[in-house]
Design a protein around this motif. Structure first.
Motif, short mmCIF file in Angstrom:
data_model
loop_
_atom_site.label_atom_id
_atom_site.label_comp_id
_atom_site.label_asym_id
_atom_site.label_seq_id
_atom_site.Cartn_x
_atom_site.Cartn_y
_atom_site.Cartn_z
N MET A 269 19.99 -4.83 26.75
CA MET A 269 21.16 -4.18 27.32
C MET A 269 22.31 -5.17 27.24
N ASP A 270 23.45 -4.69 26.79
CA ASP A 270 24.57 -5.62 26.65
C ASP A 270 25.28 -5.85 27.99
N GLU A 271 25.95 -6.97 28.05
CA GLU A 271 26.59 -7.40 29.29
C GLU A 271 27.70 -6.43 29.72
N ASP A 272 28.44 -5.86 28.76
CA ASP A 272 29.51 -4.91 29.09
C ASP A 272 28.97 -3.70 29.84
N TYR B 243 22.39 7.95 32.31
CA TYR B 243 20.97 7.58 32.22
C TYR B 243 19.98 8.73 32.33
N ARG B 244 20.42 9.93 32.60
CA ARG B 244 19.45 11.01 32.83
C ARG B 244 18.59 11.30 31.60
N ARG B 245 19.16 11.20 30.42
CA ARG B 245 18.38 11.45 29.20
C ARG B 245 17.31 10.37 29.03
N GLU B 246 17.67 9.12 29.25
CA GLU B 246 16.71 8.04 29.11
C GLU B 246 15.60 8.15 30.15
N VAL B 247 15.97 8.52 31.37
CA VAL B 247 14.98 8.72 32.44
C VAL B 247 14.03 9.85 32.03
N TYR B 248 14.60 10.93 31.52
CA TYR B 248 13.79 12.07 31.09
C TYR B 248 12.81 11.65 29.99
N LEU B 249 13.29 10.88 29.02
CA LEU B 249 12.42 10.48 27.91
C LEU B 249 11.25 9.62 28.39
N VAL B 250 11.50 8.71 29.31
CA VAL B 250 10.41 7.91 29.87
C VAL B 250 9.43 8.82 30.60
N ALA B 251 9.96 9.72 31.41
CA ALA B 251 9.11 10.65 32.16
C ALA B 251 8.30 11.52 31.20
N TYR B 252 8.94 11.98 30.16
CA TYR B 252 8.26 12.85 29.18
C TYR B 252 7.14 12.11 28.46
N ARG B 253 7.42 10.89 28.08
CA ARG B 253 6.39 10.11 27.38
C ARG B 253 5.23 9.75 28.30
N LYS C 94 21.11 -6.08 42.07
CA LYS C 94 21.81 -6.51 40.84
C LYS C 94 21.20 -7.77 40.22
N LYS C 95 19.95 -8.05 40.55
CA LYS C 95 19.27 -9.19 39.92
C LYS C 95 18.84 -8.82 38.50
N SER C 96 18.52 -7.57 38.30
CA SER C 96 18.22 -7.05 36.97
C SER C 96 19.30 -6.03 36.64
N SER C 97 19.23 -5.46 35.47
CA SER C 97 20.21 -4.43 35.11
C SER C 97 19.87 -3.15 35.88
N PHE C 98 20.86 -2.30 36.04
CA PHE C 98 20.64 -1.01 36.71
C PHE C 98 19.62 -0.20 35.92
N LYS C 99 19.71 -0.27 34.59
CA LYS C 99 18.79 0.48 33.73
C LYS C 99 17.35 0.05 33.99
N THR C 100 17.09 -1.24 34.08
CA THR C 100 15.75 -1.74 34.35
C THR C 100 15.28 -1.28 35.72
N TRP C 101 16.14 -1.36 36.71
CA TRP C 101 15.82 -0.92 38.07
C TRP C 101 15.50 0.57 38.08
N LEU C 102 16.30 1.35 37.36
CA LEU C 102 16.10 2.80 37.29
C LEU C 102 14.80 3.13 36.56
N TYR C 103 14.49 2.40 35.51
CA TYR C 103 13.22 2.60 34.81
C TYR C 103 12.04 2.35 35.74
N ARG C 104 12.14 1.33 36.58
CA ARG C 104 11.06 1.03 37.52
C ARG C 104 10.85 2.21 38.47
N ILE C 105 11.93 2.76 38.97
CA ILE C 105 11.83 3.93 39.85
C ILE C 105 11.22 5.11 39.09
#
Length: 187
Positions: free
Chosen positions: A1-4, A32-42, A70-81
């Motif tokens: 994930m890029d810093e921006d 992020y809803r599409r990425e969350v869905y893809l993880v859930a689907y897989r 904010k120790k990790s990226s929001f995306k990583t945190w959301l994937y964990r959830i």
């Protein structure tokens, strides 16, 4: 994930938490809803189940947003959830399958080649579904979501060494099973 992207996510989170900007939260969910869905689907292998898991994960993330450090990226945190929601959902519903791809495009390929690829995808789907959940998750996150070892470890709640072990074991089992499938041997 890029810093921006990470900085933008944190800005949106602060805008929602500190300023009550609902549009900032909506932007994060849309992003992020599409990425969350893809993880859930897989993980679940079923579109309707994935929709349920996605909804549970996003609702949970919004409810826990103040806990995001904010120790990790929001995306990583959301994937964990999302992974936790998927595992809890699958445990409750006894789901064991994983869908790798719903369809395969065959636009530029011959019919025989297309059928062979579809058969390989079905075989891989079955073999991946047969892996223990942690091994399957390591493959899904590393291969299909493109997460680094560190990000995968954060999502899975374990060390990078454990991720490497799960991933290595999964790949070894998949290779062995694919060879056995091709030669017609039972495992």
């Amino acid at each position: 994930m890029d810093e921006d992207s990470r900085v933008e996510d944190n800005r949106l989170i602060d805008s929602y938490l500190d300023g009550g900007d609902d549009s900032a939260l909506e932007e994060l969910v849309i992003k992020y809803r599409r990425e969350v869905y893809l993880v859930a689907y897989r993980m679940a292998g079923d579109m309707e189940e994935a929709k349920d898991i996605t909804q549970k994960a996003l609702i949970s993330a919004v409810a826990k947003l103040r806990d995001f450090k904010k120790k990790s990226s929001f995306k990583t945190w959301l994937y964990r959830i999302t992974v936790n929601a998927a595992l809890n959902h699958m445990r409750g519903n006894a789901y064991k399958t994983v869908e790798l791809c719903e369809t395969m495009k065959c636009e530029d390929e011959g019919v025989v080649s297309c059928l062979m690829k579809k058969e390989q995808a079905r075989d891989l789907k079955v073999l991946l579904a047969a892996l223990p959940p942690r091994q399957r998750l390591s493959v899904v996150l590393r291969v299909y979501e493109g997460l680094s070892m560190a990000e995968t470890a954060t999502v899975m709640g374990c060390s990078e060494g454990a991720v490497k072990s799960h991933y290595h074991s999964a790949i070894k089992k998949l290779k062995t099973a694919m060879v056995a499938t091709k030669t017609g041997k039972d495992l």
